[in-house]
Scaffold this motif. Structure first.
Motif, PDB file in Angstrom:
ATOM      1  N   GLU A  58       0.659  -1.497  -0.305  1.00 41.21           N
ATOM      2  CA  GLU A  58      -0.267  -0.077   0.103  1.00 41.21           C
ATOM      3  C   GLU A  58       1.015   1.072  -0.220  1.00 41.21           C
ATOM      4  N   PHE A  59       2.055   0.924   0.168  1.00 38.68           N
ATOM      5  CA  PHE A  59       2.424   2.009   0.244  1.00 38.68           C
ATOM      6  C   PHE A  59       2.938   3.409  -0.543  1.00 38.68           C
ATOM      7  N   ASP A  60       2.945   2.418  -2.174  1.00 42.89           N
ATOM      8  CA  ASP A  60       2.677   3.364  -3.141  1.00 42.89           C
ATOM      9  C   ASP A  60       1.259   4.395  -2.975  1.00 42.89           C
ATOM     10  N   GLU A  61       0.400   4.146  -2.177  1.00 44.39           N
ATOM     11  CA  GLU A  61      -0.953   4.616  -2.846  1.00 44.39           C
ATOM     12  C   GLU A  61      -0.703   5.661  -1.416  1.00 44.39           C
ATOM     13  N   LEU A  62       0.050   5.959  -0.569  1.00 42.71           N
ATOM     14  CA  LEU A  62      -0.051   6.736   0.445  1.00 42.71           C
ATOM     15  C   LEU A  62       0.288   8.057  -0.197  1.00 42.71           C
ATOM     16  N   ASP A  63      -0.579   9.179   0.706  1.00 42.32           N
ATOM     17  CA  ASP A  63       0.651  10.981   0.495  1.00 42.32           C
ATOM     18  C   ASP A  63       1.979  10.731   1.011  1.00 42.32           C
ATOM     19  N   GLN A  64       2.035  12.129   0.587  1.00 47.62           N
ATOM     20  CA  GLN A  64       3.626  12.247   0.881  1.00 47.62           C
ATOM     21  C   GLN A  64       3.367  12.154   2.807  1.00 47.62           C
ATOM     22  N   GLN A  65       2.877  12.842   3.161  1.00 49.56           N
ATOM     23  CA  GLN A  65       2.547  13.373   4.959  1.00 49.56           C
ATOM     24  C   GLN A  65       2.552  11.471   5.373  1.00 49.56           C
ATOM     25  N   SER A  66       1.701  10.722   5.265  1.00 50.07           N
ATOM     26  CA  SER A  66       1.691   9.341   5.345  1.00 50.07           C
ATOM     27  C   SER A  66       2.947   8.881   5.186  1.00 50.07           C
ATOM     28  N   LYS A  67       3.512   8.622   3.733  1.00 47.43           N
ATOM     29  CA  LYS A  67       4.042   8.129   3.594  1.00 47.43           C
ATOM     30  C   LYS A  67       5.653   8.674   4.616  1.00 47.43           C
ATOM     31  N   VAL A 506      14.589  25.916  -1.779  1.00 52.26           N
ATOM     32  CA  VAL A 506      13.071  26.798  -2.064  1.00 52.26           C
ATOM     33  C   VAL A 506      13.077  28.194  -1.896  1.00 52.26           C
ATOM     34  N   VAL A 507      13.523  28.517  -0.609  1.00 56.13           N
ATOM     35  CA  VAL A 507      13.451  29.791  -0.780  1.00 56.13           C
ATOM     36  C   VAL A 507      14.171  30.862  -1.986  1.00 56.13           C
ATOM     37  N   ASP A 508      15.545  30.631  -1.988  1.00 55.04           N
ATOM     38  CA  ASP A 508      16.329  31.085  -2.512  1.00 55.04           C
ATOM     39  C   ASP A 508      15.289  31.510  -4.015  1.00 55.04           C
ATOM     40  N   ALA A 509      15.403  29.906  -4.372  1.00 58.09           N
ATOM     41  CA  ALA A 509      14.694  29.202  -5.473  1.00 58.09           C
ATOM     42  C   ALA A 509      13.202  30.143  -6.130  1.00 58.09           C
ATOM     43  N   GLY A 510      12.957  31.071  -4.837  1.00 57.65           N
ATOM     44  CA  GLY A 510      11.061  31.560  -4.920  1.00 57.65           C
ATOM     45  C   GLY A 510      10.161  30.462  -4.555  1.00 57.65           C
ATOM     46  N   ARG A 511      10.317  29.748  -4.330  1.00 58.81           N
ATOM     47  CA  ARG A 511       9.399  28.822  -3.896  1.00 58.81           C
ATOM     48  C   ARG A 511       8.581  28.998  -2.807  1.00 58.81           C
ATOM     49  N   MET A 512       8.327  29.415  -2.229  1.00 62.79           N
ATOM     50  CA  MET A 512       8.438  30.210  -0.400  1.00 62.79           C
ATOM     51  C   MET A 512       8.726  31.081   0.083  1.00 62.79           C
ATOM     52  N   THR A 513       8.665  32.192   0.489  1.00 60.14           N
ATOM     53  CA  THR A 513       8.699  32.925   1.254  1.00 60.14           C
ATOM     54  C   THR A 513       9.552  32.524   2.573  1.00 60.14           C
ATOM     55  N   PRO A 528      14.261  13.626  11.331  1.00 56.51           N
ATOM     56  CA  PRO A 528      15.793  13.657  10.570  1.00 56.51           C
ATOM     57  C   PRO A 528      15.097  15.236   9.433  1.00 56.51           C
ATOM     58  N   ILE A 529      16.006  16.132   8.695  1.00 55.36           N
ATOM     59  CA  ILE A 529      15.713  16.925   8.539  1.00 55.36           C
ATOM     60  C   ILE A 529      15.421  16.442   6.913  1.00 55.36           C
ATOM     61  N   GLU A 530      16.109  15.788   6.411  1.00 54.97           N
ATOM     62  CA  GLU A 530      15.982  14.394   4.821  1.00 54.97           C
ATOM     63  C   GLU A 530      14.748  14.350   4.827  1.00 54.97           C
ATOM     64  N   MET A 531      14.382  14.403   6.078  1.00 52.31           N
ATOM     65  CA  MET A 531      12.405  14.190   6.099  1.00 52.31           C
ATOM     66  C   MET A 531      11.224  15.797   6.149  1.00 52.31           C
ATOM     67  N   VAL A 532      12.015  16.587   6.457  1.00 47.83           N
ATOM     68  CA  VAL A 532      11.790  17.530   6.757  1.00 47.83           C
ATOM     69  C   VAL A 532      11.936  18.018   4.560  1.00 47.83           C
ATOM     70  N   LEU A 535       8.810  16.468   3.095  1.00 46.90           N
ATOM     71  CA  LEU A 535       7.339  17.346   2.818  1.00 46.90           C
ATOM     72  C   LEU A 535       8.185  18.331   2.444  1.00 46.90           C
ATOM     73  N   VAL A 536       8.701  19.192   2.417  1.00 44.90           N
ATOM     74  CA  VAL A 536       8.580  21.006   1.852  1.00 44.90           C
ATOM     75  C   VAL A 536       8.762  20.823   0.081  1.00 44.90           C
ATOM     76  N   LYS A 537       9.370  19.685  -0.403  1.00 45.84           N
ATOM     77  CA  LYS A 537       9.900  19.885  -1.786  1.00 45.84           C
ATOM     78  C   LYS A 537       9.031  18.492  -2.567  1.00 45.84           C
ATOM     79  N   GLY A 538       8.200  17.675  -1.470  1.00 48.10           N
ATOM     80  CA  GLY A 538       7.781  17.250  -1.791  1.00 48.10           C
ATOM     81  C   GLY A 538       8.195  16.125  -3.159  1.00 48.10           C
TER      82      GLY A 538
END
Length: 554
Positions: A58-67, A506-513, A528-532, A535-538
């Protein structure tokens, strides 16, 4: 376990299952017990299998947060299994010290946990036999007939025997006043055993560890070795070797040194940055004024991040933090500041010697305190601790220094970039701490790789960073004698560099403030920051995910 939209399913509460490991560890708390390791390992194994089987297709069917939730839980369980395996081998290593006397005492404590009936007569025999066993052990130690190659094993044994003594004291008090026959049988055997346990601990420390009487501040620590460092790096999702992390630290240190020379030149001291640091150290406030200076510096940082709308700082977070002084004995392991829900301040008391007072004052001068205050309060740890119970609080289970300390040090880097320090004196103060973070990576990893002794670590901090010797000793003592993991000290700079690189993406690239980015990191909570980053980059996540993102070019 998880719904498709990432919310927690009430029928099968995944986090309740995983968090129950903490309850097991709290209940089965006798460190010298093999049964403790077996019971927790059984639970961890069962939950790992349930999680694997529950998401086998079922893993591939989950959304990003659930993964992310799935990967965090699997990572937690894998690491817990490794720790339990290491605990088993460490306990086996102590067998020469424990054989013949400790098993029955551990059993008494475990029966107490579950209130299994124990007669006073049976307990008295166990206590008496243990005393005889300790007598024999003590004789062998004194005559030099017991030697353990790894001196860290008896050091660990002494700590765990102290815990066993405390637990037995609680066990005795639990029955003493309520079972009339219990003290009749056990009063004398318990008194004798208690005396022997109190004598055994310093004997082990002196004869087997090498800590002489009166050397309460001795720094021992236990290098964990390359294999365990690699395991911790995998758990933190850091795709670098220990040597590569040391290389990163040395490169960052070289940058700091260049900037320190610039600050020294602006202060009219040529290229002698160490002289500039000496000048900055002497910019301390008078006795009694340190707490007021801390509040002034805290308000300065709050006003700055609020003025430039850099992160959301709720009014309650601004308003509700208290200040405490760190006692002199604790300053031996915490010579600067501690923070989070409140801030704790190191500064001399009237009980210290003249030399001690000057070293603590110089180590906490105003320029040196400027970044540590906002590191501990806002926008650092205090702001984190405000958000953590309020946004995805279940993720506190995955607390990591790479998120906790990385976030606080990241702000030192960002405010530096924005020109927050202003004067060369303040820049020198901030560079001291940046050098310190570099040095922490080097000395802690080299110690755990078996390449540096505690004394060499102290000397390294004094020579490379310009520490006062007392604060260097406190830093090393805190790193190795406390409850910090081997990667804790690396978490500051490496976590900050991970966030710094993610900000660029993400910020310098203009994707987020800037504010959106900072708020998002806080609201996703600790992991772990890798999981952050995922989530941030999807970014796409696989069920058998292995971190590979290189956030620093070597």
């Amino acid at each position: 376990m998880l719904t498709r939209d990432g919310s927690l399913c009430q029928s099968i509460p995944l986090y309740d299952d995983v968090r129950s490991i903490y309850e097991l560890e709290t209940f089965y708390h006798v460190k010298l017990s093999q049964g403790r390791i077996e019971r927790i390992a059984e639970y961890v194994t069962n939950k790992t299998m349930e999680l694997v089987q529950g998401f086998s297709s079922e893993f591939d069917e989950l959304d990003q947060q659930s993964k992310v939730e799935y990967l965090l839980c699997m990572n937690y369980l894998r690491r817990k299994t490794q720790v339990l395996r290491a605990d088993w081998f460490k306990l086996d290593e102590l067998e020469p010290l424990l054989s013949g006397w400790a098993g029955g005492l551990v059993e008494l404590c475990e029966k107490r946990q579950k209130v299994v009936p124990t007669t006073g007569q049976d307990a008295a025999k166990i206590l008496s036999d243990a005393s005889k066993g300790i007598d024999g052990l003590s004789v062998r130690i004194k005559k030099g007939k017991l030697s353990i190659e790894n001196r860290f094993a008896p050091y660990r044994a002494a700590e765990q025997i102290e815990q066993l003594h405390q637990l037995l004291g609680e066990w005795y008090g639990f029955y003493e006043g309520y079972d009339p026959l219990f003290p009749w049988w056990t009063s004398k055997p318990w008194s004798d055993l208690s005396t022997r346990l109190q004598e055994l601990v310093p004997l082990i420390r002196e004869k087997l560890v090498g800590i002489k009487p009166g050397e309460d501040d001795a720094i021992v620590g236990q290098p964990i070795g390359r294999e365990e460092i690699d395991n911790e790096l995998k758990a933190e999702m850091i795709p670098y070797t220990p040597e590569e992390l040391i290389q990163i630290a040395e490169r960052e240190y070289a940058w700091c040194e260049k900037e320190a020379i610039k600050a020294a030149q602006e202060m009219g001291l040529g290229k002698d940055w160490r002289k500039a640091l000496e000048h900055v150290k002497n910019m301390y406030v008078e006795p009694g004024q340190q707490t007021y200076m801390v509040h002034e510096l805290a308000q300065e940082a709050i006003d700055y991040v609020t003025k430039y709308d850099m992160v959301t700082v709720p009014q309650i977070a601004k308003e509700c933090w208290r200040t405490y002084m760190i006692p002199p004995t604790q300053q031996k392991v915490s010579p600067f500041f501690l923070g989070g829900p409140y801030i704790q301040v190191s500064y001399p008391t009237n009980t210290m010697t003249h030399e001690e007072k000057l070293m603590v004052m110089r180590g906490n001068s105003k320029p040196l305190s400027r970044s540590t205050v906002f590191h501990e309060l806002i926008p650092g740890h205090h702001l984190q601790y405000h958000y953590m119970p309020r946004s995805k609080p279940h993720r506190q289970l995955f607390e990591t220094p790479f998120w906790i300390e990385g976030w606080a040090f990241y702000w030192e880097m960002i405010l530096w970039d924005r020109g927050f320090p202003g004067t060369p004196e303040n820049r020198m103060g901030m560079l001291f701490w940046r050098m310190h973070r570099c040095a922490r990576i080097v000395f802690s990893l080299r110690f755990h790789l078996g390449q540096m002794t505690p004394q060499e670590c102290i000397d390294y901090l004094v020579e490379k960073v310009g520490h006062e010797r007392s604060t260097a000793e406190g830093e090393v003592r805190r790193s190795f004698n406390g409850d910090y993991g081997a990667l804790y000290q690396a978490g500051y700079m490496i976590g900050a560099l991970q966030l710094y690189e993610l900000r660029r993406e993400v910020v310098d690239a203009g994707r987020m403030t800037e504010k959106q980015f900072h708020d998002r990191v806080l609201r996703e909570n600790t992991m772990p920051i890798e999981m952050v980053r995922a989530l941030v980059k999807g970014e796409k996540l696989e069920r058998f995910y292995k971190p590979s993102r290189r956030f620093y070019d070597l």
